[in-house]
Write an enzyme that holds these catalytic residues in place. Structure first.
Site, PDB file in Angstrom:
ATOM      1  N   THR A 192     -10.324 -17.355 -30.493  1.00 27.22           N
ATOM      2  CA  THR A 192     -11.301 -17.805 -29.510  1.00 27.22           C
ATOM      3  C   THR A 192     -11.120 -17.082 -28.186  1.00 27.22           C
ATOM      4  O   THR A 192     -12.091 -16.608 -27.578  1.00 27.22           O
ATOM      5  CB  THR A 192     -11.197 -19.334 -29.308  1.00 27.22           C
ATOM      6  OG1 THR A 192     -11.679 -19.991 -30.480  1.00 27.22           O
ATOM      7  CG2 THR A 192     -12.011 -19.785 -28.106  1.00 27.22           C
ATOM      8  N   CYS A 194     -13.480 -25.867 -36.528  1.00 24.62           N
ATOM      9  CA  CYS A 194     -13.749 -26.078 -35.113  1.00 24.62           C
ATOM     10  C   CYS A 194     -14.797 -27.155 -34.881  1.00 24.62           C
ATOM     11  O   CYS A 194     -15.027 -27.577 -33.757  1.00 24.62           O
ATOM     12  CB  CYS A 194     -14.210 -24.770 -34.471  1.00 24.62           C
ATOM     13  SG  CYS A 194     -12.970 -23.468 -34.582  1.00 24.62           S
ATOM     14  N   ALA A 212      -3.961 -14.459 -36.229  1.00 26.84           N
ATOM     15  CA  ALA A 212      -2.826 -14.473 -37.153  1.00 26.84           C
ATOM     16  C   ALA A 212      -2.913 -15.564 -38.204  1.00 26.84           C
ATOM     17  O   ALA A 212      -2.583 -15.352 -39.371  1.00 26.84           O
ATOM     18  CB  ALA A 212      -1.515 -14.616 -36.369  1.00 26.84           C
TER      19      ALA A 212
END
Length: 387
Positions: free
Chosen positions: A72, A323, A198
């Site tokens: 983000t 999200c 990651a």
């Protein structure tokens, strides 16, 4: 957790052993990577080795890898009106209708300067509409994701890049779901900026990167106050997280071809079983997708109820982007694709990973068989094809 099946890999992944080992070693490093003494240089070396690994995989130069707190932040950093396109200063932002929320929010742009690029019913960006939009205004920054986090649909990035190049614009690609799952090289594709993370490929949560193409100056820093990351992102670097990021990229790329083939085969087997339910729809199944992703819906099914049902059966799935957890509303991705409200409200995402096995698929299908009979009978759908 024992006796459970995890099929929500697009939300996040288990930590790879290689990442855990690299992070454990990094936890013992004392120095600040900005310090010039031996301890500081040791910490700096860990960061630069990870930077080189990520740059090599993405076809970038190491100095153009900017570490962030995650995907983000990388997206918001990239969406900057301070960028300068070949045709002049960037004055507007064009984003596809199926982007992640951090891109749809416009980053650092005033939302009045944001326009949405339509997609086809398959969830692929409408190239002709993009061509028209690029021709109708001043220099633009364009943001199109490489792979959709809900449907898994792959976007035609090389074609988008060519249209952007011809228009004198700049292309940002959210590659967070694609990186480490399919080949993705920014120099080959003609991408100016790319965001990666990651924890989508077995690394730790809370670390990502914005990667710039060759010669890219990059956007203005979001966080100021220090000279870290060549002045592009202030703050002491997350040494252990970055160490884990580099290690997981190496592991993911070493296994990419084999994992892609094996997981893709399991996904096909899963979808074949799901399709035995009458009326079931698998979204974006007619276009290239990530090999691990299935987004499906059945008539009369509510996603929230289905997710809870799977969970009670010991299977972790989701109703779309992590999200958006807790939000009882249709997926903006499916709305952009023109899916009916009834189907959009019932969409369930299954996403697989490197440790998913045939027994996990079988258990999921058995749970779905029981769940679908229960849920769809309650909604009046009684004529179901049986497994």
């Amino acid at each position: 957790m024992p006796d459970r099946v995890y099929l929500d890999w697009n939300a996040t992944t288990p930590l790879r052993p290689e990442a855990r080992a690299a992070m454990t070693a990094a936890f013992d490093l004392v120095g600040n990577p900005s310090s010039v003494h031996a301890e500081g240089r040791q910490a700096r070396r860990v960061i630069e080795e990870a930077r080189e690994t990520i740059a090599r995989v993405l076809g970038a130069v190491p100095r153009n890898v900017v570490f962030t707190s995650g995907g983000t932040e990388a997206n918001v950093l990239a969406l900057s009106p301070a960028l300068r396109a070949p045709a002049g200063p960037v004055e507007r932002l064009l984003v596809s209708a199926v982007e992640h929320a951090s891109v749809l929010a416009g980053g650092q742009f005033d939302r009045r300067g944001l326009s949405t690029i339509p997609v086809t019913p398959s969830g692929v960006v409408d190239l002709e509409r993009l061509r028209t939009m690029l021709a109708g205004g001043p220099p633009a920054l364009i943001s199109v994701m490489a792979a959709n986090n809900e449907t898994g649909a792959l976007q035609p990035i090389s074609q988008v890049a060519e249209l952007v190049r011809q228009a004198g614009g700049i292309l940002h690609v959210d590659a967070i779901q694609a990186f480490g799952k399919i080949p993705f090289n920014i120099s080959e594709l003609g991408v100016n900026l790319a965001s990666v993370s990651a924890h989508k490929i077995g690394g730790p949560k809370g670390v990502g990167a914005l990667v710039l193409g060759a010669g890219g100056e990059g956007p203005a820093a979001l966080l100021r106050g220090g000279g870290q990351e060549r002045g592009r992102r202030a703050g002491t670097e997350n040494v252990s997280g970055i160490a884990g990021f580099g290690a997981t990229v190496k592991a993911a790329m070493a296994a990419l071809e084999a994992d892609s083939e094996r997981v893709g085969s399991l996904r096909d087997r899963l979808e074949a079983g799901l399709r035995q339910t009458a009326g079931l729809v698998v979204f974006s199944s007619d276009v290239p997708r990530l090999p691990n992703t299935t987004l499906f819906a059945a008539p009369g099914m509510k996603a929230e109820t289905a997710v809870i049902g799977f969970d009670l059966a010991g299977i972790a799935v989701s109703s779309g982007s992590a999200c958006s957890s807790g939000k009882v509303q249709p997926s903006h991705v499916l709305e952009a694709m023109g899916a009916s409200s009834a189907l959009a409200q019932g969409a369930v995402r299954l996403s697989l990973g490197w440790s998913t096995g045939p027994e996990d698929v079988d258990r999921c299908l058995e749970a779905w068989r029981k769940l679908s009979l229960s849920l769809l009978k309650k909604s009046g759908e009684t004529e179901l094809e049986r497994f």
